[in-house]
Scaffold this motif. Structure first.
Motif: not given
Length: 246
Positions: A14, A93, A95, A144-145, A189, A233
């Motif tokens: 991440k 990205r 996270d 992704e989240n 997300n 997560n």
């Protein structure tokens, strides 16, 4: 969540940005995130402090972090846009964001509060996190989240005499988190939550309570379970909550 046991690989691969990463809770959170596998982007105003955290992370053999010297007190909008562009090029990205940076201002009655200090507290504690979040939203959407953690306070839930701009700024932080969480729920997300760290052994706490024995409060390392939980997560279904680290 004070007793949460984070898996060693909780944040593996991440990319997480931590503001105020040069000292206090921000420094501890950055190292803790790195220890659990994250590539941490260290954002703060004092390069020497950021470099010290960088060196500590590298010496421990954790993923190589990144440095972002930025003064949230004076950063114009284009600085946030440039940061987003750079992070997009480097990582593609994001996270997570831990909005940890903050200033206390002064403890004095509102009737005599210095408007210049008031504006400064609002800038660092409210406006800068808003602008940073807005600029980085496209990168968070590519994950992704993703998790956004804002830093609240007990005086951001119940106003207290003489806490002035700091208290008001934390009420605003709670509101910003709730609005953003409600906007993003079920369509994104990204999840958003607040942490109230509580009385912790930091310089800000010492400034606010100079007569207090710092040893009576937990060290920042002791309140990391919630910081890890909300960034990992295991908290995918936690959104719009204001939680206590103690």
């Amino acid at each position: 969540m004070f007793d949460y046991q984070a898996p060693a690989n909780l944040l593996q691969d991440k990319v997480i940005l931590v503001t105020g990463a040069g000292s206090g809770i921000g420094r501890t959170a950055a190292i803790s995130y790195a220890a659990h596998g994250a590539t941490v982007i260290l954002l703060g105003r004092t390069l020497d402090k950021l470099e010290a955290v960088y060196d500590e992370i590298e010496a421990a053999g954790y993923p190589q972090p990144a440095l972002v010297p930025l003064n949230l007190d004076s950063a114009p909008e284009h600085d946030f846009d440039e940061l987003a562009s750079t992070l997009n090029q480097e990582f593609g990205r994001l996270d997570g964001i831990l909005h940890n940076a903050g200033i206390l201002g002064v403890r004095t009655p509102l009737s005599s509060y210095d408007p210049v200090i008031w504006q400064q507290v609002m800038q660092v504690n409210v406006t800068a996190p808003f602008m940073l979040t807005q600029a980085l939203m496209p990168l968070l959407e590519k994950a992704e989240n993703a998790s956004i953690i804002f830093t609240s306070s007990g005086v951001g839930r119940q106003g207290r005499a003489f806490w002035g701009a700091y208290s008001v700024s934390k009420f605003a932080t709670e509101g910003m988190m709730q609005v953003l969480a409600d906007e993003l729920e079920n369509i994104s997300n990204i999840r958003c939550n607040c942490i109230n760290p509580g009385a912790t052994r930091t310089q800000m706490r010492t400034t606010a309570y100079p007569a207090e024995n710092p040893a009576d409060n937990p060290a920042a390392e002791e309140i990391m379970p919630l910081y890890l939980y909300l960034m990992g997560n295991d908290s995918l279904t936690t959104n719009g909550q204001s939680l206590n680290a103690q």
